[in-house]
Design a protein around this motif. Structure first.
Motif, PDB file in Angstrom:
ATOM      1  N   GLY A 127     -14.364 -12.568   3.902  1.00 56.34           N
ATOM      2  CA  GLY A 127     -13.409 -11.450   3.561  1.00 56.34           C
ATOM      3  C   GLY A 127     -12.104 -11.674   4.056  1.00 56.34           C
ATOM      4  O   GLY A 127     -11.856 -13.154   4.488  1.00 56.34           O
ATOM      5  N   LEU A 128     -11.207 -10.900   3.879  1.00 57.14           N
ATOM      6  CA  LEU A 128      -9.937 -10.909   4.359  1.00 57.14           C
ATOM      7  C   LEU A 128      -9.768 -10.422   5.673  1.00 57.14           C
ATOM      8  O   LEU A 128     -10.116  -9.645   6.071  1.00 57.14           O
ATOM      9  CB  LEU A 128      -8.836 -10.187   3.395  1.00 57.14           C
ATOM     10  N   GLN A 172      -3.565   2.557  10.471  1.00 55.74           N
ATOM     11  CA  GLN A 172      -4.091   1.399  11.000  1.00 55.74           C
ATOM     12  C   GLN A 172      -4.210   0.293   9.974  1.00 55.74           C
ATOM     13  O   GLN A 172      -4.005   0.472   8.579  1.00 55.74           O
ATOM     14  CB  GLN A 172      -5.456   1.736  11.667  1.00 55.74           C
ATOM     15  N   SER A 173      -4.749  -0.825  10.168  1.00 56.76           N
ATOM     16  CA  SER A 173      -4.899  -1.736   9.208  1.00 56.76           C
ATOM     17  C   SER A 173      -6.222  -1.735   8.621  1.00 56.76           C
ATOM     18  O   SER A 173      -6.968  -1.116   8.871  1.00 56.76           O
ATOM     19  CB  SER A 173      -4.600  -3.118  10.064  1.00 56.76           C
ATOM     20  N   LEU A 174      -6.497  -2.408   7.735  1.00 56.00           N
ATOM     21  CA  LEU A 174      -7.727  -2.625   6.911  1.00 56.00           C
ATOM     22  C   LEU A 174      -8.681  -3.705   7.822  1.00 56.00           C
ATOM     23  O   LEU A 174      -8.402  -4.665   8.275  1.00 56.00           O
ATOM     24  CB  LEU A 174      -7.722  -3.258   5.437  1.00 56.00           C
ATOM     25  N   PHE A 223       0.863  -5.479   3.844  1.00 57.89           N
ATOM     26  CA  PHE A 223      -0.066  -6.155   4.613  1.00 57.89           C
ATOM     27  C   PHE A 223       0.042  -7.583   4.163  1.00 57.89           C
ATOM     28  O   PHE A 223      -0.244  -7.878   3.208  1.00 57.89           O
ATOM     29  CB  PHE A 223      -1.237  -5.714   4.273  1.00 57.89           C
ATOM     30  N   LEU A 259     -12.339  -5.430   7.891  1.00 55.28           N
ATOM     31  CA  LEU A 259     -13.579  -5.866   7.383  1.00 55.28           C
ATOM     32  C   LEU A 259     -15.151  -5.267   7.934  1.00 55.28           C
ATOM     33  O   LEU A 259     -15.109  -5.414   9.309  1.00 55.28           O
ATOM     34  CB  LEU A 259     -13.797  -7.502   7.196  1.00 55.28           C
ATOM     35  N   ILE A 288     -12.547   1.070   1.330  1.00 60.59           N
ATOM     36  CA  ILE A 288     -11.923   0.158   0.345  1.00 60.59           C
ATOM     37  C   ILE A 288     -13.121  -0.763   0.355  1.00 60.59           C
ATOM     38  O   ILE A 288     -13.651  -1.477   1.222  1.00 60.59           O
ATOM     39  CB  ILE A 288     -10.519  -0.219   0.479  1.00 60.59           C
ATOM     40  N   GLN A 292     -10.364   1.640   6.800  1.00 60.50           N
ATOM     41  CA  GLN A 292      -9.096   1.921   7.249  1.00 60.50           C
ATOM     42  C   GLN A 292      -8.656   3.222   7.995  1.00 60.50           C
ATOM     43  O   GLN A 292      -8.658   4.054   7.227  1.00 60.50           O
ATOM     44  CB  GLN A 292      -7.803   1.530   6.217  1.00 60.50           C
ATOM     45  N   GLN A 317       0.896  -1.132  -0.084  1.00 65.35           N
ATOM     46  CA  GLN A 317       0.124   0.151  -0.261  1.00 65.35           C
ATOM     47  C   GLN A 317       0.912   1.186  -0.107  1.00 65.35           C
ATOM     48  O   GLN A 317       1.318   1.643   0.905  1.00 65.35           O
ATOM     49  CB  GLN A 317      -0.675   0.094   1.091  1.00 65.35           C
ATOM     50  N   TYR A 350     -14.432  -2.616   3.178  1.00 66.41           N
ATOM     51  CA  TYR A 350     -13.472  -2.127   4.407  1.00 66.41           C
ATOM     52  C   TYR A 350     -13.129  -0.932   4.969  1.00 66.41           C
ATOM     53  O   TYR A 350     -13.414   0.197   4.030  1.00 66.41           O
ATOM     54  CB  TYR A 350     -11.809  -2.922   4.126  1.00 66.41           C
ATOM     55  N   PHE A 359     -17.284  -6.795  -0.498  1.00 67.69           N
ATOM     56  CA  PHE A 359     -16.870  -6.467   0.711  1.00 67.69           C
ATOM     57  C   PHE A 359     -16.654  -5.015   0.927  1.00 67.69           C
ATOM     58  O   PHE A 359     -15.929  -4.423   0.024  1.00 67.69           O
ATOM     59  CB  PHE A 359     -15.670  -7.436   0.800  1.00 67.69           C
ATOM     60  N   PHE A 404      -6.782  -8.931   7.764  1.00 68.34           N
ATOM     61  CA  PHE A 404      -5.462  -8.170   7.787  1.00 68.34           C
ATOM     62  C   PHE A 404      -4.523  -8.294   8.842  1.00 68.34           C
ATOM     63  O   PHE A 404      -5.119  -8.091   9.893  1.00 68.34           O
ATOM     64  CB  PHE A 404      -5.618  -6.981   7.012  1.00 68.34           C
ATOM     65  N   GLY A 405      -3.320  -8.443   8.534  1.00 68.01           N
ATOM     66  CA  GLY A 405      -2.484  -7.810   9.824  1.00 68.01           C
ATOM     67  C   GLY A 405      -2.280  -6.319   9.981  1.00 68.01           C
ATOM     68  O   GLY A 405      -2.920  -5.638   8.979  1.00 68.01           O
ATOM     69  N   LYS A 406      -1.539  -6.107  10.930  1.00 69.08           N
ATOM     70  CA  LYS A 406      -1.670  -4.507  11.231  1.00 69.08           C
ATOM     71  C   LYS A 406      -0.836  -3.938   9.974  1.00 69.08           C
ATOM     72  O   LYS A 406      -0.553  -2.626  10.270  1.00 69.08           O
ATOM     73  CB  LYS A 406      -1.287  -4.282  12.666  1.00 69.08           C
ATOM     74  N   GLY A 407      -0.086  -4.435   9.555  1.00 65.14           N
ATOM     75  CA  GLY A 407       0.950  -4.101   8.430  1.00 65.14           C
ATOM     76  C   GLY A 407       2.223  -3.517   8.792  1.00 65.14           C
ATOM     77  O   GLY A 407       2.386  -3.284   9.986  1.00 65.14           O
ATOM     78  N   PHE A 416     -10.701   5.980   5.363  1.00 65.18           N
ATOM     79  CA  PHE A 416     -10.593   5.279   3.911  1.00 65.18           C
ATOM     80  C   PHE A 416     -11.258   4.153   3.808  1.00 65.18           C
ATOM     81  O   PHE A 416     -11.289   3.230   4.777  1.00 65.18           O
ATOM     82  CB  PHE A 416      -8.888   5.143   3.836  1.00 65.18           C
TER      83      PHE A 416
END
Lengths: 114, 118
Positions: A101-102, B42-44, A91, B46, B93, B38, A39, B36, B34, A104-107, B91
């Motif tokens: 859905g996915l 921070q992370s995304l 990520f 769901l 998505i 953010q 990203q 999401y 889906f 995600f980790g915190k990145g 954000f």
């Protein structure tokens, strides 16, 4: 419940160094899919790789390589000879597929210094 | 192929107003979409899953009356943030999946919509 852990919040290296981004996952599914996304500051996710749970072969794509080890529930990502353009947030993500859905980790924020 | 668009790419609205975000699959039929969210740095996370022609399924902690999702066609899903407040600034998505195809695991992401509520 699924969980993805990226313990490295931020990594800073000098250009041309190799760098590895760690990803550890938890899932009860026997079939699952792992992903890595990049990203950049624009925010748009860039797909890098997908791996399914039945394929533990490591993969190399140019300067990028991935090491998937089910025994340790890890899916690590290595950039060889890093470049400034590699700077971004990366990520790791997990899904069981289908209507899921996915997760995600915190990145990991990767900074490549010139 | 497999392109997903979002509109608008960014929006600023006043507190208390509603804003609608569109997510379109341009070259495939998205049986499932889906959404999401953010927050900065921070992370995304769901928010919800929507299937064409049926009600959306919301993740725990997401207010379904505040975030209205409509998936009326196989190429369009909309997210409406009702009575937006500054804490909704984020954000957003979307991603789309074609469950009729063989790639049951693929999700194609849109470019995102940046919402700022003043």
């Amino acid at each position: 419940a699924q969980k993805v852990t990226q313990a490295q919040t931020e990594i800073s290296v000098v250009e041309k160094e190799d760098v590895t981004l760690d990803c550890v996952y938890e899932t009860r599914d026997t079939t699952y899919y792992l992903f890595w996304y990049k990203q950049p500051p624009s925010g748009e996710l860039v797909f890098l790789i997908r791996r399914n749970s039945f394929d533990e072969q490591n993969e190399i794509s140019g300067r990028y390589s991935w090491n998937f080890q089910k025994s340790t529930s890890s899916f690590n990502f290595t950039i060889t000879a890093s470049q400034v353009v590699d700077s971004a947030v990366y990520f790791c993500a997990l899904t069981g597929g289908g209507a899921d859905g996915l997760t995600f980790g915190k990145g990991t924020h990767l900074i490549i210094q010139p | 192929g497999a392109v997903v668009s979002q509109h608008p790419s960014w929006v600023i609205c006043k507190s208390g107003t509603s804003v609608k975000i569109e997510c379109r699959s341009l070259d495939f039929q998205a049986t499932t979409m889906f959404w999401y969210r953010q927050f900065p740095k921070q992370s995304l996370m769901l928010m919800a899953t929507s299937n064409e022609g049926s009600k959306a399924t919301y993740e725990q902690g997401v207010e379904k009356d505040k975030f209205l999702i409509n998936h009326a066609s196989l190429t369009l899903s909309t997210l409406t943030v009702t009575s937006a407040h500054p804490e909704d600034s984020s954000f957003y998505i979307c991603s789309a999946r074609d469950l009729k195809g063989l790639a049951l695991y693929e999700q194609y992401f849109g470019p995102g919509t940046r919402l700022t509520v003043t």
